[in-house]
Structure formats: C-alpha cells, structure tokens
Design a protein around this motif. Structure first.
Motif, mmCIF file in Angstrom:
data_model
loop_
_atom_site.group_PDB
_atom_site.id
_atom_site.type_symbol
_atom_site.label_atom_id
_atom_site.label_comp_id
_atom_site.label_asym_id
_atom_site.label_seq_id
_atom_site.Cartn_x
_atom_site.Cartn_y
_atom_site.Cartn_z
ATOM 1 N N SER A 59 0.838 -1.197 0.000
ATOM 2 C CA SER A 59 0.000 0.000 0.000
ATOM 3 C C SER A 59 0.872 1.246 0.000
ATOM 4 C CB SER A 59 -0.907 0.000 1.243
ATOM 5 O OG SER A 59 -1.765 -1.123 1.221
ATOM 6 N N ARG A 60 0.348 2.271 -0.632
ATOM 7 C CA ARG A 60 1.112 3.509 -0.781
ATOM 8 C C ARG A 60 1.337 4.196 0.552
ATOM 9 N NH1 ARG A 60 -0.522 9.202 -2.009
ATOM 10 N NH2 ARG A 60 1.295 10.203 -2.917
ATOM 11 N N ARG A 61 2.571 4.613 0.764
ATOM 12 C CA ARG A 61 2.911 5.465 1.899
ATOM 13 C C ARG A 61 3.185 6.860 1.362
ATOM 14 N NH1 ARG A 61 7.682 2.627 4.971
ATOM 15 N NH2 ARG A 61 8.261 1.957 2.859
ATOM 16 N N LYS A 62 2.503 7.841 1.890
ATOM 17 C CA LYS A 62 2.549 9.185 1.334
ATOM 18 C C LYS A 62 3.951 9.767 1.402
ATOM 19 C CE LYS A 62 -2.271 10.403 2.284
ATOM 20 N NZ LYS A 62 -3.177 11.361 2.962
ATOM 21 N N ILE A 63 4.299 10.458 0.338
ATOM 22 C CA ILE A 63 5.570 11.171 0.259
ATOM 23 C C ILE A 63 5.278 12.661 0.140
ATOM 24 C CG2 ILE A 63 7.668 11.511 -1.106
ATOM 25 C CD1 ILE A 63 7.412 8.612 -1.999
ATOM 26 N N PHE A 64 5.967 13.445 0.943
ATOM 27 C CA PHE A 64 5.778 14.899 0.916
ATOM 28 C C PHE A 64 7.105 15.544 0.511
ATOM 29 C CE2 PHE A 64 2.937 13.056 4.038
ATOM 30 C CZ PHE A 64 1.717 13.626 3.730
ATOM 31 N N PRO A 65 7.404 15.574 -0.785
ATOM 32 C CA PRO A 65 8.703 16.120 -1.207
ATOM 33 C C PRO A 65 8.814 17.610 -0.930
ATOM 34 C CG PRO A 65 7.303 15.680 -3.112
ATOM 35 C CD PRO A 65 6.598 15.102 -1.922
ATOM 36 N N LYS A 66 9.968 17.979 -0.418
ATOM 37 C CA LYS A 66 10.253 19.382 -0.131
ATOM 38 C C LYS A 66 10.631 20.083 -1.432
ATOM 39 C CE LYS A 66 13.510 22.213 2.571
ATOM 40 N NZ LYS A 66 12.494 23.064 3.214
ATOM 41 N N ARG A 67 10.274 21.331 -1.552
ATOM 42 C CA ARG A 67 10.629 22.085 -2.756
ATOM 43 C C ARG A 67 12.134 22.322 -2.803
ATOM 44 N NH1 ARG A 67 7.961 27.518 -5.409
ATOM 45 N NH2 ARG A 67 9.704 28.011 -6.786
ATOM 46 N N ALA A 68 12.714 22.039 -3.964
ATOM 47 C CA ALA A 68 14.143 22.227 -4.162
ATOM 48 C C ALA A 68 14.395 23.507 -4.949
ATOM 49 C CB ALA A 68 14.744 21.028 -4.900
ATOM 50 N N GLU A 69 15.580 24.049 -4.788
ATOM 51 C CA GLU A 69 16.003 25.227 -5.543
ATOM 52 C C GLU A 69 17.371 24.937 -6.140
ATOM 53 O OE1 GLU A 69 14.259 27.811 -6.161
ATOM 54 O OE2 GLU A 69 12.618 27.635 -4.714
ATOM 55 N N GLY A 70 17.531 25.289 -7.405
ATOM 56 C CA GLY A 70 18.817 25.056 -8.043
ATOM 57 C C GLY A 70 18.685 24.940 -9.545
ATOM 58 N N ARG A 71 19.795 24.653 -10.192
ATOM 59 C CA ARG A 71 19.804 24.664 -11.655
ATOM 60 C C ARG A 71 18.966 23.540 -12.257
ATOM 61 N NH1 ARG A 71 24.507 22.500 -9.764
ATOM 62 N NH2 ARG A 71 25.444 20.691 -10.825
ATOM 63 N N PHE A 72 18.928 22.375 -11.613
ATOM 64 C CA PHE A 72 18.117 21.279 -12.154
ATOM 65 C C PHE A 72 16.631 21.533 -11.935
ATOM 66 C CE2 PHE A 72 22.263 19.216 -11.444
ATOM 67 C CZ PHE A 72 22.493 18.739 -12.728
ATOM 68 N N ARG A 73 16.290 22.141 -10.806
ATOM 69 C CA ARG A 73 14.895 22.480 -10.571
ATOM 70 C C ARG A 73 14.440 23.545 -11.578
ATOM 71 N NH1 ARG A 73 10.253 20.497 -9.338
ATOM 72 N NH2 ARG A 73 10.057 21.295 -11.463
ATOM 73 N N ARG A 74 15.285 24.506 -11.866
ATOM 74 C CA ARG A 74 14.933 25.512 -12.871
ATOM 75 C C ARG A 74 14.779 24.881 -14.241
ATOM 76 N NH1 ARG A 74 18.684 28.507 -9.761
ATOM 77 N NH2 ARG A 74 20.382 27.974 -11.218
ATOM 78 N N PHE A 75 15.648 23.936 -14.563
ATOM 79 C CA PHE A 75 15.534 23.255 -15.849
ATOM 80 C C PHE A 75 14.229 22.473 -15.933
ATOM 81 C CE2 PHE A 75 16.500 19.513 -18.572
ATOM 82 C CZ PHE A 75 16.663 20.196 -19.775
ATOM 83 N N LYS A 76 13.821 21.848 -14.830
ATOM 84 C CA LYS A 76 12.545 21.126 -14.810
ATOM 85 C C LYS A 76 11.367 22.074 -14.986
ATOM 86 C CE LYS A 76 11.748 17.858 -11.815
ATOM 87 N NZ LYS A 76 11.309 16.750 -12.685
ATOM 88 N N TRP A 77 11.446 23.272 -14.415
ATOM 89 C CA TRP A 77 10.380 24.256 -14.635
ATOM 90 C C TRP A 77 10.271 24.595 -16.120
ATOM 91 C CZ3 TRP A 77 7.340 23.903 -10.952
ATOM 92 C CH2 TRP A 77 7.655 24.095 -9.625
ATOM 93 N N ILE A 78 11.402 24.820 -16.764
ATOM 94 C CA ILE A 78 11.403 25.166 -18.187
ATOM 95 C C ILE A 78 10.812 24.033 -19.014
ATOM 96 C CG2 ILE A 78 12.889 25.651 -20.164
ATOM 97 C CD1 ILE A 78 14.803 27.060 -18.209
ATOM 98 N N VAL A 79 11.246 22.803 -18.735
ATOM 99 C CA VAL A 79 10.723 21.646 -19.476
ATOM 100 C C VAL A 79 9.224 21.495 -19.249
ATOM 101 C CG1 VAL A 79 10.807 19.128 -19.674
ATOM 102 C CG2 VAL A 79 12.927 20.433 -19.493
ATOM 103 N N MET A 80 8.769 21.685 -18.006
ATOM 104 C CA MET A 80 7.350 21.549 -17.717
ATOM 105 C C MET A 80 6.534 22.588 -18.487
ATOM 106 S SD MET A 80 5.340 21.652 -14.035
ATOM 107 C CE MET A 80 5.347 23.429 -13.882
ATOM 108 N N LEU A 81 7.002 23.828 -18.511
ATOM 109 C CA LEU A 81 6.278 24.882 -19.233
ATOM 110 C C LEU A 81 6.240 24.593 -20.735
ATOM 111 C CD1 LEU A 81 7.580 28.069 -17.387
ATOM 112 C CD2 LEU A 81 5.305 27.045 -17.219
ATOM 113 N N ILE A 82 7.351 24.123 -21.295
ATOM 114 C CA ILE A 82 7.402 23.844 -22.731
ATOM 115 C C ILE A 82 6.495 22.676 -23.090
ATOM 116 C CG2 ILE A 82 8.889 23.028 -24.607
ATOM 117 C CD1 ILE A 82 11.167 24.614 -23.352
ATOM 118 N N THR A 83 6.600 21.577 -22.357
ATOM 119 C CA THR A 83 5.814 20.388 -22.690
ATOM 120 C C THR A 83 4.316 20.621 -22.485
ATOM 121 O OG1 THR A 83 6.290 19.546 -20.456
ATOM 122 C CG2 THR A 83 7.675 18.749 -22.259
ATOM 123 N N LEU A 84 3.939 21.252 -21.395
ATOM 124 C CA LEU A 84 2.520 21.535 -21.177
ATOM 125 C C LEU A 84 2.008 22.539 -22.204
ATOM 126 C CD1 LEU A 84 2.299 21.762 -17.272
ATOM 127 C CD2 LEU A 84 1.475 19.915 -18.741
#
Length: 528
Positions: free
Chosen positions: A36-61
């Motif tokens: 059974s699923r155990r909930k995960i609460f990921p903390k927000r990250a800051e950095g160059r990879f997180r910024r790259f993921k924001w860019i990819v998310m905006l482009i793909t969506l």
C-alpha cells in the motif's frame, strides 16, 4: 588517518538543519512486489536542475495544451488545423505534411525513431526521459505546484495530513482536489481537440452538442490524470511503468546517472569539527537528509542506484545548497558514470576503504576538481551511442527522402472477377475494371486517363462520355479517391487469344505528375 575535506573553513555542520526524512522506498530493505502507498511529501528544491525542470514543464505543457489551436492554411479544401488526426476521413495532418492510411509506415518510422531516441538518451544520460519529460513526471510536478500553493511546503503538508479534520483542513483539501480535477478536465479536453477542429468542438462540447465519445474520452482522461498524477504518483513509476526495469539493460559503465560520491562523503558526521579534533575520519556528508526530503520518489540516493530513482537530480540541488552553506565544494551528489566513480574510489582509498586521501582525488585530466564534474564528450560518442544515433539518423533520412519525393497522384485498378470478359454480338471482347484515382493534394485536378498497349482497344467510362476513346479528361475532387467504372473493348478479330498486358496511365500536366498501373486484358483463351 587523513580525510577528504579535512578543513571545514571554520564552518560547522551544526548550522545545517537535519530534516526528519526517512526513505519511503529503501534500497536496503526491499519491499514486497506490491504494498500500500505510503505518502511522500517532497520538499521544494532550488537550483539549476529544478529551474531546468520548470522550463521543461512549461514547454511540454504548452505544446500539449496549445498545439490544437495552431492554424495552418491548406486552402479551401482542407482543414486549417496545424495538427489534426482526422479519423472520419482517415487523414493525419501535421503542418505541411498530410499522411494517408496507405502511408502509415511513416508513423511506424516515427515510433522506431522514438524507440532508438529513448535508447540513445538512456545510454548517454540515464533516465533523463523519466526525470524531465515523461508525462507522469510533468503532471506530478504540476499537481505538486498546486499542493504546495494551497497547503504549504513539506512540513506544513505533513502537519496538515496528520492533523484532525478541521474546517481549514477540509477547505484546503476540497480546493486542492477541485483544482486537480480541473487540470484533469483540461487534459482530457486538450486531447479530444487533436481529433476534430478545436474551436468547433469546444463550442459543441460546452453546449452539449458534441458526440458522446468526446464526453466519455474527457471523463476517462480526467479520471486517469487525477488518479495517476494526484493519488498514485510514485506508485506509477514503481509498479505500473515497465521502463524502470527495462532501462537497466540500457545502462552501462559509461552512462551518466545521479551518484552519491561516498568516496568523498563517508564517514557521515553531524559534528565534523569535533571528529577532526579527535582524529576521526569524517567525510563531507553531514547527514542532513536534504537529498531524501526533496526526492519525489522517497528514496535515499546515498544507498546507491535504485529502480525507483527517476534521475530528476533534485537531490543534487539540495546537496549543493548544503555544501554552499558549509563553504564546501559542490558535487557530493552529482551526475557521474560508474567508471568515473570506481576510478575515484580506487584513487581515494589505499587498501582501507575508510582511509580517504585527498591527494589522490583525480583531477589531473580535468574530469573532476574537488568532486565537481566537467563534461566529457566521450560519454556521448562511444560505440553504443553512435550505433543508436546512426540508426536514428538513417530512419529519419529515409523518411525525409520519401516524403520529399513521394507522388501525390496514384492509380489503382481492379479487374472484374466474374465474368473475366464479355463477348459482344459483333464479336468484340470487353473487359470491365474499377479504376481508383487518388488525388492526394487539397486542390481539384484534371487528370488525363489513357491506355498504353492494346493498339486497337478503346475504353468507355460510365458517366464521363458516351463515345468510346483511348483517352479521357477527368475532374477529380481535392484530397479524395475518385472511383471510375471503366470498360475496355477490342474490336472483333483483334482480341487476344490469351491474357495480354497493357497499362493505364494517369497524367496531370499542371503538377507534372504521372501514375501507371499494369493491367491485364483477358481474351477467350485466357486461363480463368
């Protein structure tokens, strides 16, 4: 006993908050095939990879939601939607390209290119597809944006989840799930717009005039987006997706993967200054659990490569921020290959795995400097990746050449099966054919259909002309198949005693296109 990074520049690991973050998916304790699923609460990250993921998310969506609304002028006889899968008319439009059903091999070619592209990407940089561009990852990121905006970051969400059901908790949960459902509706709505004219279908959908299949499709995709992106999240990557298991076969010792450099980080200590003062070996890892807290899959990268890791690199951002606070070099967690890791491990140890020697950390060739990786093109261009890239390019080139040289006029002929021929009262022999003229452009055309061979033969086309002739001009509709009932007759005394070949020729002088079809004329002596 010496250690790597023995000098802490006066900074103490005590200044770094230790997060209460235990891995949900532990590499040390393998869980059953399913739990059974155990909930995960990921903390927000800051950095160059997180910024790259924001860019990819905006482009793909942006591509997914906006593409159906892009217009492309193909003239008055074809739809003006840039990307359209027209199932009713069996057409696929992609900007200036139009694919007919008999040209489905182009779609097969695209699938082959997608497969080899994925193999190439995985061999070179690991599961970068999973970490950045997989739809599951993109929509989970979007859902987490909503969740953090409404409920707060990790600690606030954990506190809210464990708390009692107060009015504030109910309000936040209802708002969050409502927005998730709205995202699901928009996702399903965008999908159906690829199969019909988007503005027209949108108006029909809102007024209840659309076909029921449109409502069923939106309802299904709303449910799947909501469940997979909001309620199951990491379960999809762990249990439903086959790629985590397949990708193991695509990785080798030269593939870049997110790696914890334990040759530098071990032994972990929360009190480095005290340990150094007593002569104990201490690594750079201060056991702050920041890498665990930001992981959307709930793993501890320090346990090594794991099936659940999607290589999103958020743990690199988290660890780099901690190293910055401690004035230590970045790269304790970094993209690295297995070869590089083993080379550094061998150079950093001298018989004893705990005897870390800073003088031996490899940097002579520039590959590593204080644990920070410098890109090496040999990771990309090696026999395996060159093979994948070559196949990918060859398939693409073949498709481009065939697209550029394909004919937009085609003729197909079907001989009557019963009877094979008819003998008329004057002794003439007549054969019947169904001729199909394919006009594969969105413009009306005038096609000249004529006979080549059977010198004395003439043809008659129902509905075109009453008098027989060897050639006729035929108006064909744009982007359609024109069916003709054609009778070819040879005069008495000139009929072949057996089957005789001849050719139907279709010519369009305006577009300088010619199509041929080799047919057979059956006489009395032909084999039935």
């Amino acid at each position: 006993m010496n250690i790597y990074n023995a000098v802490t520049n006066g900074n103490s690991s005590d200044t770094v908050e230790r997060l209460n973050a235990e891995p949900v998916n532990s590499a040390k304790i393998r869980q059953p095939l399913y739990e059974s699923r155990r909930k995960i609460f990921p903390k927000r990250a800051e950095g160059r990879f997180r910024r790259f993921k924001w860019i990819v998310m905006l482009i793909t969506l942006g591509i997914y939601y906006l593409t159906p609304w892009i217009r492309w002028d193909r003239g008055p006889y074809a739809p003006d939607q840039a990307v359209l899968i027209d199932i009713a008319n069996r057409r696929f439009y992609f900007f200036f390209i139009e694919i007919w059903p008999q040209e489905f091999f182009y779609v097969a070619g695209l699938l082959v290119m997608a497969g080899f592209g994925l193999f190439l990407l995985t061999s070179a940089v690991g599961r970068a597809w999973c970490g950045y561009t997989c739809p599951q990852t993109v929509w989970v990121d979007l859902f987490l944006v909503v969740e953090r905006f409404i409920e707060g970051d990790r600690n606030a969400r954990m506190k809210l989840d464990a708390g009692e059901w107060t009015f504030d908790k109910i309000r936040k949960r209802v708002l969050k799930h409502s927005i998730w459902l709205l995202i699901g509706v928009l996702t399903g709505g965008a999908w159906i717009f690829y199969f019909a004219d988007a503005p027209t279908l949108a108006m029909q959908f809102l007024t209840g005039e659309a076909a029921m299949v449109a409502y069923y499709t939106v309802a299904t995709l709303t449910a799947t987006t909501y469940v997979l992106g909001g309620l199951m999240r990491e379960q999809v990557c762990t249990y439903m997706c086959p790629w985590p298991r397949i990708q193991g076969a695509m990785l080798d010792e030269h593939s870049l993967v997110v790696t914890y450099n334990d040759w530098r980080g071990e032994r972990r200590s929360r009190h480095a200054k005290k340990a150094i003062a007593t002569g104990e070996p201490v690594g750079d890892c201060v056991d702050c659990n920041a890498c665990v807290a930001v992981c959307p899959m709930g793993i501890d990268i320090r346990d090594g490569q794991q099936m659940e890791c999607i290589t999103c690199a958020l743990c690199i951002d988290a660890c780099d921020s901690v190293m910055d606070k401690l004035s230590k070099p970045r790269g304790l967690i970094a993209y690295a290959t297995l070869n590089e890791y083993e080379d550094n491990m061998a150079l950093a140890t001298d018989g004893d795995a705990h005897d870390i020697r800073p003088a031996n950390v490899r940097n002579a060739d520039g590959s590593f400097v204080n644990g920070i990786r410098h890109f090496n093109w040999r990771i990309i261009f090696r026999p395996r990746t060159v093979f994948y890239l070559t196949v990918w390019c060859l398939v693409g080139i073949v498709m481009l050449v065939t697209l550029a040289t394909r004919e937009r006029l085609s003729v197909n002929v079907l001989h009557d099966r019963n009877p094979q021929y008819v003998m008329e009262s004057d002794g003439a022999i007549r054969n019947g054919y169904t001729v199909r003229l394919l006009n594969m452009i969105a413009q009306p055309r005038t096609i000249t259909l004529s006979l080549n061979g059977l010198p004395n033969a003439v043809m008659k086309i129902n509905g075109i002309a009453d008098a027989p002739a060897r050639s006729f001009s035929i108006e064909v509709k744009p982007d359609e198949v024109t069916n003709l009932r054609v009778f070819v007759t040879t005069p008495s005394g000139t009929a072949a005693s057996t089957a005789e070949d001849f050719i139907f020729i279709a010519i369009d002088d305006e577009y300088s296109e010619t199509a041929y079809y080799k047919a057979v004329f059956n006489g009395p002596g032909a084999r039935k």
